[in-house]
Design an enzyme around this catalytic site. Structure first.
Site, PDB file in Angstrom:
ATOM      1  N   TYR A  83      -1.405  -0.301  11.128  1.00  0.00           N
ATOM      2  CA  TYR A  83      -1.636  -1.031   9.881  1.00  0.00           C
ATOM      3  C   TYR A  83      -0.502  -0.799   8.902  1.00  0.00           C
ATOM      4  CZ  TYR A  83      -3.082  -1.499   5.034  1.00  0.00           C
ATOM      5  OH  TYR A  83      -3.103  -1.785   3.689  1.00  0.00           O
TER       6      TYR A  83
ATOM      7  N   THR B 229       0.834  -1.203   0.000  1.00  0.00           N
ATOM      8  CA  THR B 229       0.000   0.000   0.000  1.00  0.00           C
ATOM      9  C   THR B 229       0.864   1.246   0.000  1.00  0.00           C
ATOM     10  OG1 THR B 229      -1.544   1.288   1.381  1.00  0.00           O
ATOM     11  CG2 THR B 229      -0.108  -0.250   2.518  1.00  0.00           C
ATOM     12  N   ASP B 230       0.334   2.328  -0.551  1.00  0.00           N
ATOM     13  CA  ASP B 230       1.047   3.605  -0.498  1.00  0.00           C
ATOM     14  C   ASP B 230       1.137   4.156   0.918  1.00  0.00           C
ATOM     15  OD1 ASP B 230      -1.626   4.337  -0.180  1.00  0.00           O
ATOM     16  OD2 ASP B 230      -1.636   5.804  -1.808  1.00  0.00           O
ATOM     17  N   GLU B 231       0.370   3.608   1.837  1.00  0.00           N
ATOM     18  CA  GLU B 231       0.390   4.105   3.212  1.00  0.00           C
ATOM     19  C   GLU B 231       1.722   3.856   3.914  1.00  0.00           C
ATOM     20  OE1 GLU B 231      -3.130   3.628   5.662  1.00  0.00           O
ATOM     21  OE2 GLU B 231      -4.273   2.997   3.897  1.00  0.00           O
TER      22      GLU B 231
ATOM     23  N   LYS C  29       2.479  -3.334   7.301  1.00  0.00           N
ATOM     24  CA  LYS C  29       2.706  -3.541   5.866  1.00  0.00           C
ATOM     25  C   LYS C  29       4.136  -3.184   5.481  1.00  0.00           C
ATOM     26  CE  LYS C  29       0.284  -4.700   3.059  1.00  0.00           C
ATOM     27  NZ  LYS C  29      -0.001  -6.071   2.530  1.00  0.00           N
TER      28      LYS C  29
END
Length: 339
Positions: A155, A128-130, A159
């Site tokens: 979260y 994810t870009d997060e 990741k």
């Protein structure tokens, strides 16, 4: 001719589920294995149309269950692994970070060990870009594959940790891997706790739509089918060890997204209810997908086209999301698969 075997983890979820359908229908010459534990967001009803196809197989298992996973890999000798399985809801990670570490970090390690053991052709880790943290509101700044990892929620930290494990297995053991990092997805079969399906379902029921803070947080929206096509390309053509960002070039504030849905459905903006902001709420995400575009991918959906089609899909498939909200979907596995 022996069919290639593709293991898709988390194939009962939103993005993984769309990818399973995409692959089963596009590649009848591949055997597609959908592995999922069927936690709260795992829904098999979305696969009713493909579950009788010869090239679709479902396996209920926990990716963190080392013995089960190792035995499965030893038996099936998968050619490719596309790893979606993850706890992914930021709010839930704030409430209970531990399950995110167990699934997203330790579960990924188990899969990497199994993939190394059987010698897969490619391990694609869907991230994810997060993991990059947040951007400011300068519209000229974007995440690239070289942006440092600075996750801001449990979260995204889990990741980022799994991303680093995947990289380490490539560098240490020469495991053929790719990491993809996507922007916010939307489209059919999106679990109704996320912004777009939550808004659609609540607006249709004339219920208040909660919007965090002032609603000015910006996200880059990517249609899930564009995402599936990108992962398909990376799986087949990605350079081993490389990271590929997948973005839709569709930046919108959360408030703009909610207002678009309300307007499309002909409802009142009085349904909007601003609520206390999420802890550690990132301001903006935006991806530069140039590297993937040079590999041959381009998004086909504009946000205007995609959101219109998505809203219509939810109107046409009320039965699906209503049984999700009611919890009735949870018994499908037992009814369909238990002898």
């Amino acid at each position: 001719m022996v069919k290639k075997k593709i293991l898709v983890t988390g194939g009962a979820g939103f993005i993984g589920g769309n990818f399973v359908q995409y692959m089963v229908n596009k590649y009848p010459e591949y055997d597609i294995y959908n592995l999922d534990l069927l936690t709260y967001a795992g829904d098999l009803t979305k696969h009713r149309d493909i579950e009788t196809k010869d090239n679709y197989h479902f396996v209920k298992a926990d990716i963190a269950d080392r013995e089960t996973i190792m035995l499965l890999f030893e038996k099936e000798k998968f050619d490719y692994v596309v790893h979606f399985a993850a706890e992914s809801h930021v709010d839930r990670s704030i409430t209970d970070p531990s399950i995110f570490v167990l699934t997203n970090v330790l579960g990924t390690q188990v899969l990497l060990d199994a993939a190394k053991e059987v010698g897969v052709t490619k391990f694609v880790h869907v991230s994810t870009d997060e993991v990059y943290g947040e951007l400011d509101f300068d519209p000229t700044t974007f995440f690239t594959e070289e942006t440092p990892l600075q996750p801001n929620s449990p979260y995204s930290a889990s990741k980022a940790s799994s991303d680093l494990l995947v990289r380490a297995y490539h560098e240490t053991f020469d495991l053929p891997v790719n990491i993809t990092r996507c922007s916010n997805n939307y489209g059919p079969y999106h679990f109704p706790e996320k912004l777009i399906p939550l808004t659609i379902s609540r607006v249709l029921n004339d219920q208040k739509v909660p919007v965090y803070g002032d609603g000015k947080n910006i996200r880059d929206w990517l249609h899930v089918i564009d995402h599936c096509a990108a992962i398909d390309l990376v799986m087949h053509e990605g350079v081993n060890g490389e990271v590929y960002n997948i973005g839709g070039h569709n930046e919108r504030t959360n408030l703009e997204v909610v207002k678009t849905i309300i307007t499309t459905l002909g409802k009142s903006e009085g349904l909007i209810e601003f609520v206390k902001d999420r802890l550690g709420h990132d301001k903006r995400y935006a991806i530069d997908p140039t590297k993937l575009e040079q590999l041959g991918w381009k998004p086909t959906y504009t946000f205007e086209t995609g959101i219109s089609q998505t809203i219509q899909w939810y109107l046409d498939n009320k039965e699906w999301w209503e049984q999700i909200i009611s919890g009735e979907y949870k018994g499908y596995f037992e009814r369909q698969y238990t002898v």
